[in-house]
Design an enzyme around this catalytic site. Structure first.
Site, PDB file in Angstrom:
ATOM      1  N   LYS A  15       1.550   6.875   0.977  1.00  0.00           N
ATOM      2  CA  LYS A  15       1.788   6.467   2.582  1.00  0.00           C
ATOM      3  C   LYS A  15       3.266   6.136   2.864  1.00  0.00           C
ATOM      4  CE  LYS A  15      -0.685   2.946   2.200  1.00  0.00           C
ATOM      5  NZ  LYS A  15      -0.288   1.473   2.036  1.00  0.00           N
ATOM      6  N   ARG A  91      -5.372  -4.331   5.999  1.00  0.00           N
ATOM      7  CA  ARG A  91      -5.717  -4.285   4.624  1.00  0.00           C
ATOM      8  C   ARG A  91      -6.805  -4.948   4.374  1.00  0.00           C
ATOM      9  NH1 ARG A  91      -0.674  -3.380   2.432  1.00  0.00           N
ATOM     10  NH2 ARG A  91      -0.372  -3.051   0.229  1.00  0.00           N
ATOM     11  N   ARG A 128       7.264   4.956 -10.527  1.00  0.00           N
ATOM     12  CA  ARG A 128       8.038   4.036  -9.712  1.00  0.00           C
ATOM     13  C   ARG A 128       8.546   2.948 -10.328  1.00  0.00           C
ATOM     14  NH1 ARG A 128       5.268   2.515  -3.895  1.00  0.00           N
ATOM     15  NH2 ARG A 128       4.646   0.584  -5.009  1.00  0.00           N
ATOM     16  N   ARG A 134       9.978  -2.754  -9.157  1.00  0.00           N
ATOM     17  CA  ARG A 134       9.518  -3.540  -8.380  1.00  0.00           C
ATOM     18  C   ARG A 134       8.480  -4.445  -9.187  1.00  0.00           C
ATOM     19  NH1 ARG A 134       6.880  -0.799  -2.964  1.00  0.00           N
ATOM     20  NH2 ARG A 134       5.141  -2.205  -3.502  1.00  0.00           N
ATOM     21  N   ARG A 145      -3.777  -5.317  -7.472  1.00  0.00           N
ATOM     22  CA  ARG A 145      -3.431  -4.566  -6.083  1.00  0.00           C
ATOM     23  C   ARG A 145      -4.479  -3.406  -6.033  1.00  0.00           C
ATOM     24  NH1 ARG A 145       1.867  -2.691  -7.007  1.00  0.00           N
ATOM     25  NH2 ARG A 145       1.835  -1.464  -5.385  1.00  0.00           N
TER      26      ARG A 145
END
Ligand code: ADP
Length: 203
Positions: A15, A91, A128, A134, A145
């Site tokens: 996204k 969301r 990632r 992160r 998540r």
């Protein structure tokens, strides 16, 4: 030309990458609530301080705070004049209902659901994590998540299908292929092509 888009899709579906490209393609604001929140954290604003722990743990920030952040941002001149691409909001169902209200005067043209299977997004998020470090890409936070996505966000697909604004796009493939699919899905759904573009290419 004005266009108002919403992107839905699992974490790691692409996204963010596609959102940035689409926003350039259409000349509209890319509004990523994740980026807004990370920048608030970096600048240690009151909002940033309030949300840091929630985000690091892979939780969701409360709907009221998110609704007012987004309402404020969509009210800014760039978004009002040219439109926007919303990435990361809504969301939850309450957020979608809040957005229906916020966008009543200037309705959303299309909601694009970027479909990537769970196994593949887990691979992408693991990669990632190595690159961007992160905290919310740690394995437990990713699990949380993704579970929250299935529970809270996936139901929005039905919400927008009912409104007749949903376009589903296969998000598996090269970034270029996925981008081309998204642009053609957007043209099909809205009839809107990019300024000067033929609806298929921008690069
Ligand atoms: P991802 O989609 O990979 O989780 P984002 O950058 O969109 O990444 O969001 C990062 C985090 O910011 C989310 O896990 C959540 O904690 C918070 N967040 C972003 N948007 C929202 C929202 N609309 N509602 C609640 N929390 C949000």
């Amino acid at each position: 030309m004005t266009i108002r888009l919403v992107l839905l899709g699992r974490q790691g579906s692409g996204k963010g990458t596609q959102g940035a490209r689409l926003a350039v393609h259409y000349g509209i604001a890319h509004i990523s609530t994740g980026d807004m929140l990370r920048s608030a954290i970096k600048n240690a604003t009151p909002v940033g301080k309030a949300v840091k722990e929630i985000i690091d743990n892979g939780g969701l920030v409360n709907d009221e705070l998110m609704g007012s952040l987004v309402q404020g941002r969509l009210g800014e001149p760039d978004a009002r004049t040219h439109g926007y691409l919303l990435d990361g909001f809504p969301r939850t169902l309450p957020q979608a209902i809040a957005l229906d209200d916020i966008a009543r005067a200037r309705p959303i043209n299309v909601v694009v659901d970027l479909e990537v299977p769970r196994e593949l997004v887990i691979e992408r998020l693991t990669a990632r994590r190595a690159a961007e470090q992160r905290a919310d890409d740690a394995p437990e936070a990713v699990e949380r998540r993704l579970a929250l996505y299935e529970e809270q966000t996936a139901p929005l697909i039905a919400h927008y299908r009912k409104q007749g604004v949903l376009a589903v796009v296969d998000g598996v493939g090269s970034p270029e292929d996925v981008f081309a699919r998204m642009v053609s899905a957007i043209v099909n759904a809205t009839g809107i092509t990019a300024p000067g573009g033929d609806g298929r290419t921008s690069r």
